[in-house]
Design an enzyme around this catalytic site. Sequence first.
Site, short mmCIF file in Angstrom:
data_model
loop_
_atom_site.label_atom_id
_atom_site.label_comp_id
_atom_site.label_asym_id
_atom_site.label_seq_id
_atom_site.Cartn_x
_atom_site.Cartn_y
_atom_site.Cartn_z
N MET A 281 2.84 4.16 -6.23
CA MET A 281 2.22 5.50 -6.29
C MET A 281 2.97 6.46 -5.36
O MET A 281 2.42 7.51 -4.99
CB MET A 281 0.75 5.41 -5.93
CG MET A 281 -0.03 4.55 -6.93
SD MET A 281 -1.76 4.98 -7.08
CE MET A 281 -2.34 4.71 -5.43
N GLY A 282 4.18 6.11 -4.95
CA GLY A 282 4.98 7.03 -4.15
C GLY A 282 4.61 7.04 -2.68
O GLY A 282 3.94 6.13 -2.20
N LEU B 62 6.82 6.60 -0.39
CA LEU B 62 7.44 5.28 -0.21
C LEU B 62 7.71 4.96 1.26
O LEU B 62 8.17 5.81 2.02
CB LEU B 62 8.76 5.21 -1.00
CG LEU B 62 8.63 5.43 -2.51
CD1 LEU B 62 10.01 5.32 -3.17
CD2 LEU B 62 7.67 4.42 -3.15
N HIS B 63 7.39 3.72 1.63
CA HIS B 63 7.65 3.23 2.99
C HIS B 63 8.38 1.89 2.87
O HIS B 63 8.70 1.44 1.76
CB HIS B 63 6.33 3.12 3.78
CG HIS B 63 5.26 2.38 3.06
ND1 HIS B 63 5.33 1.03 2.79
CD2 HIS B 63 4.07 2.80 2.54
CE1 HIS B 63 4.25 0.65 2.15
NE2 HIS B 63 3.46 1.70 1.97
N HIS C 73 7.15 -0.70 0.26
CA HIS C 73 7.65 -0.47 -1.11
C HIS C 73 9.12 -0.88 -1.22
O HIS C 73 9.55 -1.51 -2.18
CB HIS C 73 7.56 1.01 -1.47
CG HIS C 73 6.18 1.58 -1.50
ND1 HIS C 73 5.76 2.54 -0.61
CD2 HIS C 73 5.12 1.35 -2.32
CE1 HIS C 73 4.52 2.88 -0.87
NE2 HIS C 73 4.10 2.18 -1.91
N ASP D 172 -1.92 -5.91 -1.27
CA ASP D 172 -3.01 -5.65 -2.22
C ASP D 172 -3.26 -6.96 -2.97
O ASP D 172 -2.97 -7.07 -4.16
CB ASP D 172 -2.61 -4.51 -3.14
CG ASP D 172 -2.35 -3.23 -2.36
OD1 ASP D 172 -3.30 -2.52 -2.05
OD2 ASP D 172 -1.17 -2.97 -2.03
N SER E 225 0.65 3.79 2.41
CA SER E 225 0.75 5.25 2.29
C SER E 225 -0.45 5.90 2.97
O SER E 225 -0.35 6.99 3.53
CB SER E 225 0.80 5.65 0.82
OG SER E 225 1.83 4.94 0.16
P1 AMP Z 1 1.08 1.63 -3.85
O1 AMP Z 1 2.11 2.71 -3.87
O2 AMP Z 1 0.20 1.67 -2.66
O3 AMP Z 1 0.34 1.51 -5.17
O4 AMP Z 1 1.90 0.27 -3.70
C1 AMP Z 1 2.90 -0.08 -4.63
C2 AMP Z 1 3.29 -1.51 -4.39
O5 AMP Z 1 3.78 -1.67 -3.06
C3 AMP Z 1 2.09 -2.47 -4.53
O6 AMP Z 1 2.52 -3.65 -5.18
C4 AMP Z 1 1.72 -2.74 -3.10
O7 AMP Z 1 1.08 -3.99 -2.90
C5 AMP Z 1 3.09 -2.72 -2.44
N1 AMP Z 1 2.94 -2.50 -1.00
C6 AMP Z 1 2.24 -1.50 -0.41
N2 AMP Z 1 2.27 -1.65 0.93
C7 AMP Z 1 2.99 -2.78 1.18
C8 AMP Z 1 3.36 -3.49 2.36
N3 AMP Z 1 3.00 -3.06 3.57
N4 AMP Z 1 4.09 -4.61 2.23
C9 AMP Z 1 4.45 -5.06 1.00
N5 AMP Z 1 4.14 -4.44 -0.15
C10 AMP Z 1 3.41 -3.32 -0.07
#
Ligand code: AMP
Length: 283
Positions: A30-31, A33-34, A37, A150, A186
């Site tokens: 969902m952007g 990005l860190h 991601h 998640d 995020s």
């Molecule tokens: P999101 O943008 O929050 O929907 O996350 C996109 C993907 O990145 C999902 O598969 C999350 O589980 C993964 N993600 C988010 N935060 C982390 C993290 N700290 N470590 C590893 N994967 C992550």
Amino acid sequence: MEIIRIPRIAQETCRKYFLRGRSIGFVPTMGALHEGHMSLVRRAKLENDITVVSIFVNPIQFGPSEDLDSYPKNPEEDIRKLREADVDTAFLPDGSLMYPNDFSTYVTADSISDKLCGGLRPGHFRGVTTVVAKLLNITGPTRVYFGQKDFQQTVIVRRMARDLNFGVEVVVCPTVREDDGLAMSSRNLYLDAEQRRAAPVLYRALSAASDLLNSGQKSAQEARMFMEKTLAEEPVVTHVDYASVYDPVTLEEVDEVESEVLLAVAARLGKVRLIDNVIVNLS
Ligand code: AMP
């Protein structure tokens, strides 16, 4: 890196990769990005010929009182990071093309979608499975990458992929943390200075309970109490949605800890809701 905003074009592009015999690694996000991601992106690049990353803040997984409108967005910076990581295709679909006005088909993984976060965010996982199904149909990947952060999402997506024969390998990557243990997210951008200082308490609670189980304690109730006690030490935590011990496959709470369990916590620091988890393997 090509940037595609139209689902049909993304589908045609990925189909061409497929027909040329290329493996496709797909990372849905969902952007904002860190490093969490980007760890998924790097893994996808290592294991596939082509890497496709989507950025889409999926409206149907947000409840009416949730943070859809304020969800962090930084598309220019995201695109810069993806270019730097040498991603092949960035898919940033327009919402109206993903969900036309008469959109009416949803995918639901029964029973496991109502547990943990699903119990507190009705309809959330229906939104997740629906958008992941759409994105998988558009990109047709060999492998799709998710973060363990998640955890419930990974269980539900695996189940959906198996039940509906998506024929994609679901790869789950470890949670990336800040130096003080806070799982990158995020939503950490919402934390004020005091909340940010206190936020690693989630991981401390999980680690304390994990140490307890690794030292031979079998009672899930004891582990729960340990987590609750640790969280209660931090007044910035205003509400604990759940802090418990689960079977990592069924997501049912367990009483007695045997081989492998999931320790998971969701807590609110004012208006900011954070989640985290660890797997404890005793076998
Ligand atoms: P999101 O943008 O929050 O929907 O996350 C996109 C993907 O990145 C999902 O598969 C999350 O589980 C993964 N993600 C988010 N935060 C982390 C993290 N700290 N470590 C590893 N994967 C992550």
